[in-house]
Design an enzyme around this catalytic site. Sequence first.
Site, PDB file in Angstrom:
ATOM      1  N   GLU A  16       0.830  -1.208   0.008  1.00  0.00           N
ATOM      2  CA  GLU A  16      -0.095  -0.049  -0.003  1.00  0.00           C
ATOM      3  C   GLU A  16       0.911   1.037  -0.136  1.00  0.00           C
ATOM      4  O   GLU A  16       2.206   1.246   0.436  1.00  0.00           O
ATOM      5  CB  GLU A  16      -0.868   0.035   1.166  1.00  0.00           C
ATOM      6  CG  GLU A  16      -1.756   1.436   1.399  1.00  0.00           C
ATOM      7  CD  GLU A  16      -2.939   1.060   2.506  1.00  0.00           C
ATOM      8  OE1 GLU A  16      -2.850  -0.078   3.320  1.00  0.00           O
ATOM      9  OE2 GLU A  16      -3.593   2.055   2.582  1.00  0.00           O
ATOM     10  N   ASN A  30      -6.716   1.399   2.511  1.00  0.00           N
ATOM     11  CA  ASN A  30      -7.502   2.941   2.866  1.00  0.00           C
ATOM     12  C   ASN A  30      -6.990   3.980   1.989  1.00  0.00           C
ATOM     13  O   ASN A  30      -7.742   4.655   1.568  1.00  0.00           O
ATOM     14  CB  ASN A  30      -7.129   3.377   4.511  1.00  0.00           C
ATOM     15  CG  ASN A  30      -7.845   2.380   5.275  1.00  0.00           C
ATOM     16  OD1 ASN A  30      -8.646   1.364   5.173  1.00  0.00           O
ATOM     17  ND2 ASN A  30      -7.252   2.398   6.669  1.00  0.00           N
ATOM     18  N   ASN A  54     -12.074  -0.893  -1.260  1.00  0.00           N
ATOM     19  CA  ASN A  54     -11.439  -1.409  -0.095  1.00  0.00           C
ATOM     20  C   ASN A  54     -12.209  -1.009   1.023  1.00  0.00           C
ATOM     21  O   ASN A  54     -12.687   0.289   1.623  1.00  0.00           O
ATOM     22  CB  ASN A  54     -10.225  -0.565   0.195  1.00  0.00           C
ATOM     23  CG  ASN A  54      -9.375  -1.373   1.360  1.00  0.00           C
ATOM     24  OD1 ASN A  54      -9.117  -2.436   1.639  1.00  0.00           O
ATOM     25  ND2 ASN A  54      -9.226  -0.291   2.563  1.00  0.00           N
ATOM     26  N   GLU A  55     -12.778  -1.839   1.991  1.00  0.00           N
ATOM     27  CA  GLU A  55     -13.210  -1.910   3.445  1.00  0.00           C
ATOM     28  C   GLU A  55     -14.339  -1.056   3.401  1.00  0.00           C
ATOM     29  O   GLU A  55     -14.296  -0.015   3.968  1.00  0.00           O
ATOM     30  CB  GLU A  55     -12.259  -1.647   4.510  1.00  0.00           C
ATOM     31  CG  GLU A  55     -11.261  -2.810   4.508  1.00  0.00           C
ATOM     32  CD  GLU A  55     -10.265  -2.679   5.959  1.00  0.00           C
ATOM     33  OE1 GLU A  55     -10.212  -1.492   6.573  1.00  0.00           O
ATOM     34  OE2 GLU A  55      -9.722  -3.573   5.985  1.00  0.00           O
ATOM     35  N   TYR A 107      -7.093  -9.053  11.163  1.00  0.00           N
ATOM     36  CA  TYR A 107      -5.774  -8.973  11.876  1.00  0.00           C
ATOM     37  C   TYR A 107      -5.879  -9.301  13.500  1.00  0.00           C
ATOM     38  O   TYR A 107      -7.026  -8.989  13.874  1.00  0.00           O
ATOM     39  CB  TYR A 107      -5.479  -7.485  11.915  1.00  0.00           C
ATOM     40  CG  TYR A 107      -5.053  -7.085  10.661  1.00  0.00           C
ATOM     41  CD1 TYR A 107      -3.752  -7.032   9.912  1.00  0.00           C
ATOM     42  CD2 TYR A 107      -6.044  -6.188   9.950  1.00  0.00           C
ATOM     43  CE1 TYR A 107      -3.627  -6.544   8.626  1.00  0.00           C
ATOM     44  CE2 TYR A 107      -5.787  -5.697   8.655  1.00  0.00           C
ATOM     45  CZ  TYR A 107      -4.467  -5.704   7.913  1.00  0.00           C
ATOM     46  OH  TYR A 107      -4.297  -5.228   6.648  1.00  0.00           O
ATOM     47  N   GLU A 165      -6.674  -9.477   3.053  1.00  0.00           N
ATOM     48  CA  GLU A 165      -5.732  -8.759   3.991  1.00  0.00           C
ATOM     49  C   GLU A 165      -5.820  -9.600   5.338  1.00  0.00           C
ATOM     50  O   GLU A 165      -6.685  -9.723   5.981  1.00  0.00           O
ATOM     51  CB  GLU A 165      -6.287  -7.172   4.609  1.00  0.00           C
ATOM     52  CG  GLU A 165      -5.762  -6.311   3.522  1.00  0.00           C
ATOM     53  CD  GLU A 165      -6.222  -4.754   4.033  1.00  0.00           C
ATOM     54  OE1 GLU A 165      -5.875  -4.642   5.328  1.00  0.00           O
ATOM     55  OE2 GLU A 165      -6.506  -4.124   3.390  1.00  0.00           O
ATOM     56  N   GLN A 201       1.244  -6.640   5.294  1.00  0.00           N
ATOM     57  CA  GLN A 201       1.913  -6.271   4.173  1.00  0.00           C
ATOM     58  C   GLN A 201       3.046  -6.813   3.801  1.00  0.00           C
ATOM     59  O   GLN A 201       3.471  -7.813   4.333  1.00  0.00           O
ATOM     60  CB  GLN A 201       1.707  -4.986   3.885  1.00  0.00           C
ATOM     61  CG  GLN A 201       0.159  -4.147   3.936  1.00  0.00           C
ATOM     62  CD  GLN A 201       0.102  -2.584   3.875  1.00  0.00           C
ATOM     63  OE1 GLN A 201       1.239  -2.152   3.075  1.00  0.00           O
ATOM     64  NE2 GLN A 201      -1.066  -2.200   4.058  1.00  0.00           N
TER      65      GLN A 201
HETATM   66  O1  AHR Z   1      -3.248  -2.702   5.947  1.00  0.00           O
HETATM   67  C1  AHR Z   1      -3.068  -1.620   6.806  1.00  0.00           C
HETATM   68  C2  AHR Z   1      -4.665  -1.263   6.590  1.00  0.00           C
HETATM   69  O2  AHR Z   1      -5.741  -2.173   7.274  1.00  0.00           O
HETATM   70  C3  AHR Z   1      -5.340  -0.992   5.143  1.00  0.00           C
HETATM   71  O3  AHR Z   1      -4.978   0.093   4.673  1.00  0.00           O
HETATM   72  C4  AHR Z   1      -6.794  -1.140   5.246  1.00  0.00           C
HETATM   73  O4  AHR Z   1      -7.338  -1.675   4.450  1.00  0.00           O
HETATM   74  C5  AHR Z   1      -6.799  -2.078   6.672  1.00  0.00           C
HETATM   75  O5  AHR Z   1      -7.880  -1.475   7.666  1.00  0.00           O
END
Ligand code: AHR
Length: 503
Positions: free
Chosen positions: A33, A78, A178-179, A250, A298, A353
């Site tokens: 990113e 993001n 995205n999200e 995450y 992700e 990432q």
């Molecule tokens: O990977 C970091 C961030 O985590 C990304 O920009 C977003 O998509 C997620 O919230």
Amino acid sequence: MRAKEEKMKSSITVNKKFVIGEIDKRIYGSFIEHLGRAVYGGIYEPGHETADDMGFRKDVLDLINKLDVPAVRYPGGNFVSGYHWEDGVGDKAKRPKKMELAWEVIETNEVGIDEFQEWAKRANTDVVMAVNLGTRGPEDARNLVEYCNSETDTYYANMRRANGFEKPFGIKTWCLGNEMDGPWQIGYKTAEDYGKIACETAKLMRLVDPDIELVACGSSSYDMPTFGEWELKVLDQAYDQVDYISLHQYYGNPTNETKDYIGKAEHMDAFIKSVAALCDAVKAKKHSKKTVNLSFDEWNVWFHSNNAEIEKWSVAPPQLEDVYNFEDALLVGSMLMTLQNNCDRVKIACLAQLVNVIAPIMTKTGGGAWVQTIFYPFMYASTQGRGETLRAIVNCDCYQSTEKDDIPYLASSVVHNPEKKEIVVFAMNRSLEEEMELSLTFDGFEGCKACEHVELYCDDLKAVNTEEQQPVVPVNVEVSDTVANEHGVVLKKHSWNMIKFTY
Ligand code: AHR
């Protein structure tokens, strides 16, 4: 009840014919990113002593090539929800510097899709491209598809040619935003609004290039209050237009509950199974023949850097630079097993990432590059876990975590590579105190013999790898006759293992 001196016992039985599915190599994908030092000072640093003709760091490329990453999602995250892709193409001297609102920094646009697709070739990977459905919409997305993939004598394809790229980039997989369910997202939407725009954007993009594959945004975690409703509503509108729905997740261990933490791959498994069920519910309702699969685009550990502050409106400050310890590597290793075990539905997954930002690879700007603890299980899964996942019957003791009653002490996956005539067993002992005896039965694999055992173990669960010291590294364990012939192996307490067999 087990006698005190007896070791904890476990077993795995597989049969050559009982296959979960073919592993799509893209489950070993990753993500870059425009965030922190992922691009600037990470993959790209023109002044660096290892920089190539385009300013890409060769030391970083060498490490990425060791991971054999087949797909890299770009440019966000993001970031993409406020991005104007046109800012990052053509003459670098004319590219605008912009206020980047997602991460409150300055984006110089020195790197854009022109450069990134060149970098991807050097990293032996394919670009998975996300489009901005935050501040933009169908029109800009279709223009970008034309710029990247079209051979027509038309405005955007000619813009690419004028920028020095005669041949189309041929980007196959595209993420529709995205999200979009997250209130933090620039241009955040309700499921109804997103479903509609995703559908219309998909329509236009496919008119430009009918061969592309499209990923709709699912929930940004299993714990979102809108989880479930979001998937159902979005797919209700966009089912026929999309090929995949995304999952993001995450994990962290901020309260230092390691037993709970290293069992989190079970939560990931439940998330995957729930999203597959939601997709199939819509399929059933629509009497559709088509199956929408999953893109876990992700996933990782992310919490160590949560309280780090940045200087606002600076260029590429360090952001999200988690320093990973050994227990993080255990969790990442078991999450990879979960992806392998769900390969019938998860076709794409991106470790988020790749460089500097919650990443397996770290760099010093103007200095060296090194690997974090999580690099190793990823490298073995990606390079050795190719083929088909076998449906394993697993027997082992379970423990209770705060969230779940039955976390198996043994996390595992079994990957069969028929071309190489290899079976690779990934196995992790979640016990923090005890060794585990694992006995393996391979039905239908005559003359099967163990040939390699790699172990990732460190007594200190909190040990970290730095540029100077690497206390967490895999070691080759001697393959004893017991492992080779009887297929009985001992797994150290809190250890991750890869045991390879040939037949
Ligand atoms: O990977 C970091 C961030 O985590 C990304 O920009 C977003 O998509 C997620 O919230």
